[in-house]
Scaffold this motif. Structure first.
Motif, short mmCIF file in Angstrom:
data_model
loop_
_atom_site.label_atom_id
_atom_site.label_comp_id
_atom_site.label_asym_id
_atom_site.label_seq_id
_atom_site.Cartn_x
_atom_site.Cartn_y
_atom_site.Cartn_z
N PRO A 143 -46.97 -36.12 0.75
CA PRO A 143 -47.03 -37.22 0.02
C PRO A 143 -47.59 -37.34 -1.34
N VAL A 144 -48.45 -36.27 -1.58
CA VAL A 144 -49.28 -36.14 -2.67
C VAL A 144 -49.13 -34.81 -3.33
N LEU A 145 -49.34 -34.77 -4.59
CA LEU A 145 -49.18 -33.46 -5.27
C LEU A 145 -50.38 -32.52 -5.09
N LYS A 146 -50.40 -31.49 -4.63
CA LYS A 146 -51.36 -30.56 -4.14
C LYS A 146 -50.88 -29.16 -4.55
N GLY A 147 -51.74 -28.35 -5.32
CA GLY A 147 -51.48 -27.23 -5.58
C GLY A 147 -50.28 -27.02 -6.83
N LYS A 148 -49.42 -26.14 -6.44
CA LYS A 148 -48.16 -25.79 -7.33
C LYS A 148 -46.96 -26.65 -6.94
N TRP A 149 -46.49 -27.31 -7.48
CA TRP A 149 -45.06 -27.94 -7.28
C TRP A 149 -44.04 -27.17 -7.35
N GLN A 150 -43.20 -27.24 -6.29
CA GLN A 150 -42.06 -26.23 -6.20
C GLN A 150 -40.77 -26.95 -6.78
N LEU A 151 -40.57 -27.22 -7.88
CA LEU A 151 -39.55 -27.88 -8.30
C LEU A 151 -38.07 -27.56 -7.93
N LEU A 152 -37.92 -26.10 -7.85
CA LEU A 152 -36.48 -25.83 -7.25
C LEU A 152 -36.39 -26.32 -5.83
#
Length: 430
Positions: A143-152
């Motif tokens: 539920p939170v952004l952590k590390g690298k966001w995997q957009l695909l």
């Protein structure tokens, strides 16, 4: 527990039909005959074959020890066990303190339980010092952004707009090294019948809950684990874990655990010990003519082949156990064979296949002398050594025995072995 040496017979085993079923199951699992049911003087007995180890037949256990340690001493089984430990230590498969060996010898454990105790107790000690941790990439939906966001990945699941597909590094004990340890611990806990072993393994199982339990593992999986300065203290335990993984017993299903085998490859063990002993004590063993030689195990970077295919590909690789290399020349090649010689035979019982192999070494490496080393046994009270001159050549092949029956944990016995090896090599160059 029944203890015998290779090729020996039990005394009063009186096998049953249930034992025969278990022995056949072992034969199918291992692909070889490890115990041979027979009848001697009207009594049902078992005969050991060339396989050393521990064989469980339901509620009965048979331990087979190496023939080269057989003697007339009353405590021959204890000495054999101690020497096997020493050979394993020399070949780098375990590190064990002398005080620990003395204590283990008092527990009357079979080989499987003894090595299980070594692995379990030492792994517990290391784990108490701190589990090995390393950064592992973790992919998750949070539920939170952590590390690298995997957009695909995120775009593939538009229904999860309130969650983030992320990848981040976590400093975790759940790594490849500890997964091997957890798998081995789990299987040993299922197989062990010793109360102390099961207690220690049970503690480890609890401590390792954060580590993924692999569905299966083989020795090659452990070989792929990189050893660094950060996990180097676990290397001896990893080598011991490989010894267990080399045995198919760890792959048995739960319903087959009453019957299993823990088998040693004595050919590899004898070869590894001879090579490592000579390398470790080279200053005391090597004659002057060989003193400056580079000692290369399994030919290393100097591997040669006997032939080439029509498209130029090298085939029939030659791998002497130990090559003595002096620049571009090879004054001596050595092979260790875990076989028994015959003093009354004019060829000393050297097999034709072994002799042809040594002939190929001598020819391809342009080597003047090739040495075959064999274990000395109780059937051969005196050291053997014979030299065979090759036809149409000045090259020779030498066959000799070395005695490993003494307590090799004692310096005087190691000194005897050092002297014997020096004598063999000096005789060749004197």
């Amino acid at each position: 527990m029944t203890t015998i040496f290779e090729y020996d017979f039990t005394a009063g085993f009186d096998w049953t039909e249930q034992d025969l079923v278990a022995i056949e199951r072992l034969r199918r699992t291992l692909g070889v005959e490890v115990l041979r049911p027979t009848t001697r003087k009207g009594q049902r007995e078992l005969q050991a074959t060339q396989y050393v180890g521990v064989f469980r037949l339901g509620s009965r256990t048979v331990q087979v020890l190496p023939k080269m340690f057989r003697s007339s001493d009353e405590d021959k089984a204890t000495k054999a066990t101690r020497n096997l430990l020493y050979l394993l230590e020399y070949t780098g498969q375990l590190v064990v303190r002398e005080t620990a060996v003395t204590q283990l010898m008092q527990n009357n454990l079979n080989w499987f339980e003894l090595l299980t105790r070594l692995l379990a107790s030492n792994l517990r000690e290391e784990w108490q010092r701190g589990a090995y941790r390393s950064y592992q990439t973790v992919e998750d939906v949070l539920p939170v952004l952590k590390g690298k966001w995997q957009l695909l990945k995120q775009l593939r699941h538009p229904e999860r707009q309130h969650l983030f597909a992320v990848a981040y590094d976590e400093f975790s004990a759940d790594n490849s090294l500890n997964r091997i340890f957890r798998y081995v611990v789990e299987r040993l806990w299922q197989l062990s019948r010793d109360a102390t072993n099961r207690k220690i393994l049970g503690e480890l199982r609890h401590w390792m809950e954060e580590v993924t339990l692999l569905p299966s593992a083989i020795a090659n999986d452990a070989n792929l684990i990189p050893i660094t300065r950060l996990n180097q203290r676990y290397e001896p335990l990893l080598n011991l874990a490989k010894l267990f993984l080399d045995n198919s017993s760890l792959q048995l299903s739960a319903g087959e655990l009453a019957t299993f085998a823990f088998v040693f490859d004595m050919n590899k063990l004898f070869e590894g010990f001879i090579v490592n002993f000579i390398r470790r004590h080279r200053d005391e063993i090597l004659p002057t003519e060989l003193g400056s030689c580079q000692l290369i195990a399994q030919a290393g970077t100097t591997t040669l082949h006997l032939a080439r295919t029509s498209n130029g590909e090298s085939v029939f690789r030659l791998k002497p156990d130990l090559a003595f290399c002096n620049g571009d020349s090879f004054p001596l090649l050595l092979d260790a064979k875990y076989k028994q010689l015959k003093p009354t035979d004019r060829k000393l019982g050297v097999s034709e296949s072994d002799f042809y192999q040594m002939h190929a070494y001598a020819h391809r490496y342009q080597c003047p002398r090739v040495l075959l080393l064999y274990p000395q046994t109780a059937d051969i009270p005196q050291p053997l050594q014979a030299e065979f001159s090759l036809e149409d050549s000045e090259r020779v092949i030498v066959a000799a025995t070395v005695d490993l029956r003494g307590d090799l944990s004692k310096s005087q016995e190691r000194a005897k072995l050092t002297t014997r090896l020096k004598t063999i090599l000096t005789n060749q160059h004197g």
